[in-house]
Design a protein around this motif. Structure first.
Motif, PDB file in Angstrom:
ATOM      1  N   GLY A   1      -2.480  12.996 -10.235  1.00 52.51           N
ATOM      2  CA  GLY A   1      -1.033  13.155  -9.680  1.00 52.51           C
ATOM      3  C   GLY A   1      -0.739  12.168  -8.724  1.00 52.51           C
ATOM      4  N   GLY A   2      -1.361  11.179  -8.393  1.00 52.98           N
ATOM      5  CA  GLY A   2      -1.089  10.285  -7.402  1.00 52.98           C
ATOM      6  C   GLY A   2      -0.355   9.079  -7.958  1.00 52.98           C
ATOM      7  N   VAL A   3      -0.141   7.981  -7.066  1.00 62.43           N
ATOM      8  CA  VAL A   3       0.458   6.692  -7.295  1.00 62.43           C
ATOM      9  C   VAL A   3      -0.446   5.750  -7.141  1.00 62.43           C
ATOM     10  N   SER A   4      -1.686   5.875  -6.534  1.00 65.82           N
ATOM     11  CA  SER A   4      -2.418   4.531  -6.384  1.00 65.82           C
ATOM     12  C   SER A   4      -3.015   4.128  -7.721  1.00 65.82           C
ATOM     13  N   ASP A   5      -3.434   2.988  -7.818  1.00 65.42           N
ATOM     14  CA  ASP A   5      -4.056   2.272  -9.026  1.00 65.42           C
ATOM     15  C   ASP A   5      -5.360   1.525  -8.641  1.00 65.42           C
ATOM     16  N   GLY A   6      -5.856   1.158  -9.818  1.00 68.55           N
ATOM     17  CA  GLY A   6      -6.983   0.238  -9.836  1.00 68.55           C
ATOM     18  C   GLY A   6      -8.182   1.161  -9.424  1.00 68.55           C
ATOM     19  N   VAL A   7      -9.066   0.812  -8.656  1.00 72.21           N
ATOM     20  CA  VAL A   7     -10.340   1.608  -8.239  1.00 72.21           C
ATOM     21  C   VAL A   7      -9.880   2.982  -7.507  1.00 72.21           C
ATOM     22  N   TYR A   8      -8.463   2.958  -7.022  1.00 74.43           N
ATOM     23  CA  TYR A   8      -8.220   4.265  -6.527  1.00 74.43           C
ATOM     24  C   TYR A   8      -7.041   4.910  -7.225  1.00 74.43           C
ATOM     25  N   ALA A   9      -7.189   4.628  -8.564  1.00 76.00           N
ATOM     26  CA  ALA A   9      -6.169   5.243  -9.474  1.00 76.00           C
ATOM     27  C   ALA A   9      -5.982   6.860  -9.161  1.00 76.00           C
ATOM     28  N   GLY A  10      -4.821   6.936  -8.889  1.00 81.34           N
ATOM     29  CA  GLY A  10      -4.328   8.455  -8.778  1.00 81.34           C
ATOM     30  C   GLY A  10      -4.036   8.872  -7.392  1.00 81.34           C
ATOM     31  N   LEU A  11      -4.514  10.057  -7.043  1.00 76.27           N
ATOM     32  CA  LEU A  11      -4.254  10.574  -5.732  1.00 76.27           C
ATOM     33  C   LEU A  11      -5.439  10.435  -4.550  1.00 76.27           C
ATOM     34  N   ASN A  12      -5.411   9.209  -4.142  1.00 75.76           N
ATOM     35  CA  ASN A  12      -6.326   8.697  -3.253  1.00 75.76           C
ATOM     36  C   ASN A  12      -5.768   9.258  -1.849  1.00 75.76           C
ATOM     37  N   GLY A  13      -6.529   9.920  -0.964  1.00 75.97           N
ATOM     38  CA  GLY A  13      -6.085  10.469   0.315  1.00 75.97           C
ATOM     39  C   GLY A  13      -6.740   9.742   1.409  1.00 75.97           C
ATOM     40  N   GLY A  14      -7.691   8.842   1.340  1.00 76.07           N
ATOM     41  CA  GLY A  14      -8.360   8.090   2.213  1.00 76.07           C
ATOM     42  C   GLY A  14      -7.727   6.981   3.040  1.00 76.07           C
ATOM     43  N   LEU A  15      -7.375   7.761   4.377  1.00 78.90           N
ATOM     44  CA  LEU A  15      -6.867   6.534   5.313  1.00 78.90           C
ATOM     45  C   LEU A  15      -7.801   5.593   5.635  1.00 78.90           C
ATOM     46  N   GLY A  16      -9.182   5.775   5.333  1.00 80.93           N
ATOM     47  CA  GLY A  16     -10.229   4.847   5.680  1.00 80.93           C
ATOM     48  C   GLY A  16     -10.344   3.871   4.667  1.00 80.93           C
ATOM     49  N   SER A  17      -9.470   4.167   3.334  1.00 83.99           N
ATOM     50  CA  SER A  17      -9.927   2.969   2.175  1.00 83.99           C
ATOM     51  C   SER A  17      -8.869   1.685   2.409  1.00 83.99           C
ATOM     52  N   ASN A  18      -9.332   0.802   1.585  1.00 82.79           N
ATOM     53  CA  ASN A  18      -8.373  -0.536   1.619  1.00 82.79           C
ATOM     54  C   ASN A  18      -7.405  -0.321   0.614  1.00 82.79           C
ATOM     55  N   ASP A  19      -6.877   0.935   0.174  1.00 79.01           N
ATOM     56  CA  ASP A  19      -5.892   1.082  -0.627  1.00 79.01           C
ATOM     57  C   ASP A  19      -4.558   0.682   0.072  1.00 79.01           C
ATOM     58  N   ASP A  20      -3.462   0.624  -0.407  1.00 78.03           N
ATOM     59  CA  ASP A  20      -2.154   0.226   0.173  1.00 78.03           C
ATOM     60  C   ASP A  20      -2.010   1.596   0.807  1.00 78.03           C
TER      61      ASP A  20
END
Length: 255
Positions: free
Chosen positions: A23-42
């Motif tokens: 149900g999320g908008v992230s892609d790549g290794v984060y595909a989906g509902l990534n909520g990690g403020l400490g990740s390198n996601d957009d």
């Protein structure tokens, strides 16, 4: 998008969610509902994912609060959104404020959501092996008691985490646990590699909760490593991925 505990779902005036990666908008290794403020996601995608989670919990995005997790035995009390941008360093949050969703992020560690329905006090704890061993569960319970809760009336739900069939550890890990308490040997099975063992983190968490006096415990039984609906730090390492997504697991007293 989310998983739920049957015990927590039966309590009036309470919402909770163990979010998956659906149900999320992230892609790549984060595909989906990534909520990690400490990740390198957009960051914009993480913010949108967290907005969707807040909406599901019935709160404004500003009222979905977490902590800067450091694998400690420390818990903090929240009465509203944090002042400023810095989140306190801790591994559990407790509140009695209605309309404030408190959450933890995980990617193999154990998320535990707590409530005392009578006192209307809730808690969320992040328990990896280090936090569980050094007392994060007990600290969360004690901090809830300071707000008027009673451990005998608490309900705890254990969410998705890495399970024993997926969790191989080395001999120094086993020695640390058995050195703390010889009875901890029951949480290890022989591993495939010589000297290694398979660790039952969920069983260890349940034991610590029961010893602390929390007897109403729901375990969702989901393995983050083997269940592709979940993010998994260990799976990302085994796949040599550059980073990994994080789940949010949260609980809120309805206003």
């Amino acid at each position: 998008m989310m998983l739920a505990s049957s015990l927590l779902s039966a309590i009036p005036g309470l919402r909770h969610a163990f979010f998956t990666r659906d149900g999320g908008v992230s892609d790549g290794v984060y595909a989906g509902l990534n909520g990690g403020l400490g990740s390198n996601d957009d960051p914009a995608r993480v913010a949108e994912n967290r907005r969707r989670m807040a909406e599901q919990l019935g709160v404004a995005p500003s009222h979905l609060v977490g902590v800067h997790q450091i694998h400690s035995p420390d818990a903090v009390v929240a009465s509203g959104p944090w002042n400023g941008t810095a989140r306190p360093k801790a591994d559990a949050i407790v509140t009695r404020s209605e309309g404030l969703a408190i959450g933890v992020t995980t990617a193999d560690c154990g998320p535990i959501l707590f409530v005392d329905p009578t006192a209307r006090v809730i808690g969320a704890a992040h328990a990896g092996w280090k936090g569980a061993l050094t007392g994060i569960l007990e600290t969360t319970i004690e901090t809830m008691e300071k707000l008027g809760a009673e451990r005998s009336g608490m309900i705890a739900a254990i969410g998705p985490l890495i399970r024993q069939p997926s969790y191989e550890v080395g001999p120094e890990f086993v020695e640390r646990f058995i050195g703390a308490d010889a009875g901890n040997a029951m949480f290890f099975l022989p591993g495939e590699r010589d000297g290694h063992a398979m660790f039952d983190l969920a069983g260890f968490i349940r034991m610590r909760l029961e010893k602390a006096g929390v007897l109403m415990i729901d375990d969702l039984g989901i393995d983050t490593y083997s269940d592709e609906r979940c993010f998994s730090y260990r799976r990302s390492v085994h796949r040599k991925e550059p980073d990994y997504g994080r789940h949010v697991h949260a609980i809120v007293l309805e206003a």
